[in-house]
Motif scaffolding. Structure first.
Motif, PDB file in Angstrom:
ATOM      1  N   ALA A  61      12.624  20.999   8.663  1.00 59.43           N
ATOM      2  CA  ALA A  61      13.764  20.319   7.993  1.00 59.43           C
ATOM      3  C   ALA A  61      13.140  19.277   7.022  1.00 59.43           C
ATOM      4  CB  ALA A  61      14.520  19.723   9.169  1.00 59.43           C
ATOM      5  N   ASP A  62      12.025  19.049   6.684  1.00 60.59           N
ATOM      6  CA  ASP A  62      11.567  18.034   6.055  1.00 60.59           C
ATOM      7  C   ASP A  62      12.111  18.003   4.670  1.00 60.59           C
ATOM      8  OD1 ASP A  62       9.645  15.849   5.065  1.00 60.59           O
ATOM      9  OD2 ASP A  62       8.327  17.415   4.041  1.00 60.59           O
ATOM     10  N   GLY A  63      12.701  16.864   4.097  1.00 63.55           N
ATOM     11  CA  GLY A  63      13.294  16.895   2.819  1.00 63.55           C
ATOM     12  C   GLY A  63      14.593  17.199   2.685  1.00 63.55           C
ATOM     13  N   LEU A  64      15.092  17.993   3.864  1.00 62.90           N
ATOM     14  CA  LEU A  64      16.594  18.305   3.771  1.00 62.90           C
ATOM     15  C   LEU A  64      17.613  17.343   4.188  1.00 62.90           C
ATOM     16  CD1 LEU A  64      16.202  21.721   5.584  1.00 62.90           C
ATOM     17  CD2 LEU A  64      15.934  21.053   3.291  1.00 62.90           C
ATOM     18  N   SER A  65      18.903  17.312   3.797  1.00 62.83           N
ATOM     19  CA  SER A  65      19.859  16.576   4.006  1.00 62.83           C
ATOM     20  C   SER A  65      20.180  16.550   5.332  1.00 62.83           C
ATOM     21  CB  SER A  65      21.006  16.569   2.989  1.00 62.83           C
ATOM     22  OG  SER A  65      21.535  17.816   3.290  1.00 62.83           O
ATOM     23  N   ALA A  66      20.968  15.622   6.005  1.00 62.36           N
ATOM     24  CA  ALA A  66      21.613  15.877   7.401  1.00 62.36           C
ATOM     25  C   ALA A  66      22.447  17.335   7.401  1.00 62.36           C
ATOM     26  CB  ALA A  66      22.471  14.650   7.592  1.00 62.36           C
ATOM     27  N   ARG A  67      23.292  17.638   6.408  1.00 63.84           N
ATOM     28  CA  ARG A  67      24.065  18.890   6.572  1.00 63.84           C
ATOM     29  C   ARG A  67      23.031  19.988   6.374  1.00 63.84           C
ATOM     30  NH1 ARG A  67      28.610  20.713   1.847  1.00 63.84           N
ATOM     31  NH2 ARG A  67      29.063  22.582   2.973  1.00 63.84           N
ATOM     32  N   GLU A  68      22.172  20.062   5.719  1.00 65.46           N
ATOM     33  CA  GLU A  68      21.230  21.009   5.413  1.00 65.46           C
ATOM     34  C   GLU A  68      20.436  21.223   6.839  1.00 65.46           C
ATOM     35  OE1 GLU A  68      19.418  19.729   2.037  1.00 65.46           O
ATOM     36  OE2 GLU A  68      20.531  20.754   0.648  1.00 65.46           O
ATOM     37  N   GLY A  69      19.938  20.118   7.548  1.00 61.14           N
ATOM     38  CA  GLY A  69      19.190  20.222   8.676  1.00 61.14           C
ATOM     39  C   GLY A  69      20.052  20.873   9.769  1.00 61.14           C
ATOM     40  N   ARG A  70      21.484  20.451   9.843  1.00 60.91           N
ATOM     41  CA  ARG A  70      22.234  21.092  10.822  1.00 60.91           C
ATOM     42  C   ARG A  70      22.212  22.330  10.646  1.00 60.91           C
ATOM     43  NH1 ARG A  70      25.137  16.282   9.844  1.00 60.91           N
ATOM     44  NH2 ARG A  70      26.642  17.530   8.455  1.00 60.91           N
ATOM     45  N   TRP A  71      22.263  22.943   9.344  1.00 65.01           N
ATOM     46  CA  TRP A  71      22.551  24.121   8.807  1.00 65.01           C
ATOM     47  C   TRP A  71      21.046  25.105   9.478  1.00 65.01           C
ATOM     48  CZ3 TRP A  71      18.930  26.921   6.066  1.00 65.01           C
ATOM     49  CH2 TRP A  71      18.974  28.413   6.146  1.00 65.01           C
ATOM     50  N   LEU A  72      20.233  24.499   9.216  1.00 65.23           N
ATOM     51  CA  LEU A  72      18.863  25.096   9.614  1.00 65.23           C
ATOM     52  C   LEU A  72      18.632  25.229  11.084  1.00 65.23           C
ATOM     53  CD1 LEU A  72      15.899  25.843   8.934  1.00 65.23           C
ATOM     54  CD2 LEU A  72      15.154  23.288   9.162  1.00 65.23           C
ATOM     55  N   TYR A  73      18.788  23.913  11.849  1.00 67.88           N
ATOM     56  CA  TYR A  73      18.560  24.205  13.309  1.00 67.88           C
ATOM     57  C   TYR A  73      19.864  25.070  14.192  1.00 67.88           C
ATOM     58  CZ  TYR A  73      15.288  20.428  12.938  1.00 67.88           C
ATOM     59  OH  TYR A  73      14.564  19.719  12.631  1.00 67.88           O
ATOM     60  N   GLY A  74      20.876  25.209  13.144  1.00 74.63           N
ATOM     61  CA  GLY A  74      21.771  26.536  13.870  1.00 74.63           C
ATOM     62  C   GLY A  74      21.384  28.029  13.698  1.00 74.63           C
ATOM     63  N   VAL A  75      20.703  27.967  12.631  1.00 74.40           N
ATOM     64  CA  VAL A  75      19.901  29.384  12.365  1.00 74.40           C
ATOM     65  C   VAL A  75      18.973  29.726  13.276  1.00 74.40           C
ATOM     66  CG1 VAL A  75      18.394  30.634  10.790  1.00 74.40           C
ATOM     67  CG2 VAL A  75      20.516  29.413   9.965  1.00 74.40           C
ATOM     68  N   LEU A  76      18.276  28.452  13.779  1.00 70.12           N
ATOM     69  CA  LEU A  76      17.124  28.702  14.824  1.00 70.12           C
ATOM     70  C   LEU A  76      17.651  28.807  15.933  1.00 70.12           C
ATOM     71  CD1 LEU A  76      14.487  25.834  13.461  1.00 70.12           C
ATOM     72  CD2 LEU A  76      14.661  28.238  12.996  1.00 70.12           C
ATOM     73  N   ARG A  77      18.820  28.087  16.332  1.00 74.23           N
ATOM     74  CA  ARG A  77      19.466  28.260  17.644  1.00 74.23           C
ATOM     75  C   ARG A  77      20.007  29.807  17.695  1.00 74.23           C
ATOM     76  NH1 ARG A  77      19.245  26.146  22.344  1.00 74.23           N
ATOM     77  NH2 ARG A  77      19.130  24.222  21.356  1.00 74.23           N
TER      78      ARG A  77
END
Length: 631
Positions: free
Chosen positions: A156-172
């Motif tokens: 999530a380095d350099g990602l916005s809060a919204r993009e970070g939530r999307w990323l961790y959603g994919v990992l989840r």
């Protein structure tokens, strides 16, 4: 699951090891975070796990070390840093190329584009992607082979809060399907929100290995953030009221006009400031990070199950802040008997391993086993990979077009000057130049086959290099030969057509001995292409590959001529006949004629020098490949 035991990096220049005896588990179906500040050794731990860095220790991926897995990319998806693809390659073309390397169907590229949300950007060049889109592409590369395990360095380095939530959603979602996910980050609050288990690193050591709930209770603590131009006065007033009411309050002053108040609320702090006329610019509840040492102390001070109440002393604050007031008596808290122990667990390396797993190092051994860095595996479909790599960018097409233009102009100029044999005129090869434009272009394209790989190591992004494998070399030689043959035919055809348009049919006629001349021409162009491929693979540079091509007529040819023209008492006259007598009683389809043509071509200075150079380069490539395997 992932099981890491005794990971220790090698010390350099007398400095302590960046990682020292790191052991932890990452369970299937869970998100495991490796938490630590910059410089704590997070990335080094991942590199040791993936056998990308020398050191000691061992890591099991579902019971097997990485070097014992036949196809590692299908078991472990890796994201370390940015995507190192060629900036001129499209997003879809990059994934399709990696599909051939991983041996998965090409339709998987489009499926991954859907998962990471890059369908609308599939035709964009890698060099134009933003930081967020690059991280999405990196995640797509990790998911391409549908691996069971994901190992991601600060995804999530350099990602916005919204993009970070999307990323961790994919990992989840990946973990919910039974996969194992291990990622690094440096934000404790983000780790508590996203991970199921958190391994805290400090100065290269594991200081805590906790569930998310235990981590939040031991390391994260509510506080009130206050910003006021009269911070010192307000801190004194808060301390005085805490003593009067016998409350445990901790006040930390930071950056001159900023306070952090632990053990109080926004309402209490605001009322105190209002009663005494203190101007406040900011007043907010937040969660403060008490540092990795807080979790470690909590693990050391945690009572045994069934014990009575213990004193809960205020946790210390990171050293960047200065404590200005701390008052009140410690409050009594009841220990939770069922709470799992926080901190680093001492585990038996043989425990919880599958029955068919390799035995881990003996726990009584003084040193864990060494970690050897091995070269990356060859693409599973090397020819398909090389075709997509070469056709995915416009460099080859631009080079070919430039060669055709330069060759046609050179042929026109030579025809105008005159005194140029017909064969050299069609090849646009002046006597003053060491090689014709077509041979130089073929050599450049051959050098780019390996040079671009080392410059943009998409095939082994995590290693920063390209595997020297014979399968990959054969694929590159075949593609380079096909490209060189096409370039040779197009060059002669374009030169003949231009000469016909400018000067008429006389200068565009085909020589009588076109068969032998054509064989020599094709051999020269293909040989230059192969020399570029081999030299660039050995020296890891496009420039070195092209220099090796130019060195053949400039350096090697004079040496061969000098040796060939020297005094001798024997000659090789009748060599084709004697070779036919040794090998076959009768050559089919007039094979002796073709053999004689090959021998005559090799007897020429350029042909002999090129054959000698190719032999030396191929032997050097084999030697470096074998040396890498021995290491």
């Amino acid at each position: 699951m992932i099981q890491a035991f005794g990971l220790t990096s090698n010390s350099r220049k007398g400095l302590p090891a960046a990682v020292d005896d790191v052991s932890f588990d990452a369970r299937a179906g869970h998100l495991t975070a490796l938490l630590g500040a910059p410089g704590s050794g997070r990335t080094t731990v991942l590199r040791l796990m993936l056998e990308l860095q020398q050191g000691r220790g061992i890591t099991y991926f579902r019971g097997r070390p990485l070097h014992r897995i036949a196809h590692p990319s299908r078991e472990v998806g890796v994201l370390l840093g940015d995507v190192p693809g060629h900036p001129a390659r499209s997003v879809r073309g990059h994934l399709r190329m990696l599909c051939a390397a991983a041996g998965v169907p090409v339709r998987r590229a489009d499926e991954v584009l859907e998962v990471v949300g890059l369908v609308s950007l599939r035709d964009e060049r890698l060099g134009t992607l933003s930081r967020a889109m690059d991280r999405r592409l990196g995640l797509g590369c990790a998911l391409l082979s549908d691996p069971h395990t994901l190992v991601l360095d600060d995804p999530a380095d350099g990602l916005s809060a919204r993009e970070g939530r999307w990323l961790y959603g994919v990992l989840r979602a990946h973990a919910d399907q039974g996969g194992t996910v291990l990622f690094t980050l440096d934000d404790p609050k983000e780790a508590a929100r996203t991970a199921d288990r958190i391994v805290s690193l400090e100065e290269g050591r594991v200081v805590a290995d906790q569930d998310a709930g235990d981590f939040a209770r031991t390391r994260l603590r509510p506080r009130v953030a206050v910003r006021s131009p009269h911070a010192a006065r307000l801190a004194t007033l808060l301390a005085k009221e805490a003593r009067t009411k016998r409350r445990s309050v901790e006040v930390v002053r930071e950056d001159g006009n900023r306070l952090y108040v632990y053990g109080s609320t926004c309402a209490d702090v605001g009322e105190t400031a209002f009663r005494h006329g203190v101007l406040v610019h900011q007043l907010a509840d937040e969660t403060g990070d008490m540092g990795a040492s807080a979790a470690r102390r909590a693990a050391e001070d945690e009572p045994v199950a069934g014990a009575g109440p213990v004193a809960d002393s205020p946790a210390s604050v990171p050293p960047v802040s200065d404590v200005t007031a701390e008052t009140g008596s410690a409050t009594e808290t009841q220990a939770n008997a069922s709470e799992a122990k926080a901190g680093t667990d001492v585990r038996d390396p043989q425990a919880r391993l599958p029955e068919d797993a390799e035995p881990a190092p003996n726990a009584l051994s003084s040193l864990p086993p060494p970690i050897s860095v091995r070269s990356a595996p060859s693409p599973l479909r090397p020819l398909r990979y090389e075709l997509r790599r070469a056709a995915g960018i416009g460099t080859g097409f631009l080079t070919g077009a430039a060669v055709l233009v330069v060759s046609a102009l050179t042929a026109v100029i030579l025809a105008r000057i005159g005194h140029t044999p017909q064969a050299r005129l069609l090849a646009a090869w002046p006597r003053e130049l060491p090689l014709p434009p077509a041979a130089l272009g073929a050599g450049l394209l051959g050098a780019l086959a390996f040079g671009d790989e080392f410059r943009h190591p998409a095939l082994a992004a995590d290693r920063g290099t390209v595997p020297r494998r014979l399968g990959l070399l054969v694929a590159k030689l075949l593609v380079a030969a096909a490209t060189a043959l096409a370039l040779a035919v197009l060059t002669v055809g374009c030169d003949a057509e231009v000469l016909y348009l400018v000067y008429g049919r006389e200068l565009s006629r085909v020589p009588a001995d076109w068969l032998s001349l054509g064989a020599s021409w094709f051999g020269l162009v293909v040989g230059c292409a192969w020399a570029g491929v081999l030299a660039a693979g050995i020296f890891r540079s496009t420039t070195a590959g092209l220099a090796a091509v130019v060195a053949v007529p400039v350096v090697v040819v004079p040496l061969v001529q000098k040796a060939w023209e020297g005094p001798s008492v024997r000659n090789a006259a009748g060599f084709p006949v004697r070779l036919r007598e040794v090998l076959l009683s009768q050559w089919p389809f007039g094979g002796e004629r073709y053999l004689g043509g090959v021998v005559r071509m090799l007897a020429q200075p350029v042909g002999g020098a090129l054959a000698l150079s190719l032999t030396a380069l191929f032997c050097a490539y084999l030697l470096m490949t074998l040396r890498g395997r021995v290491r």
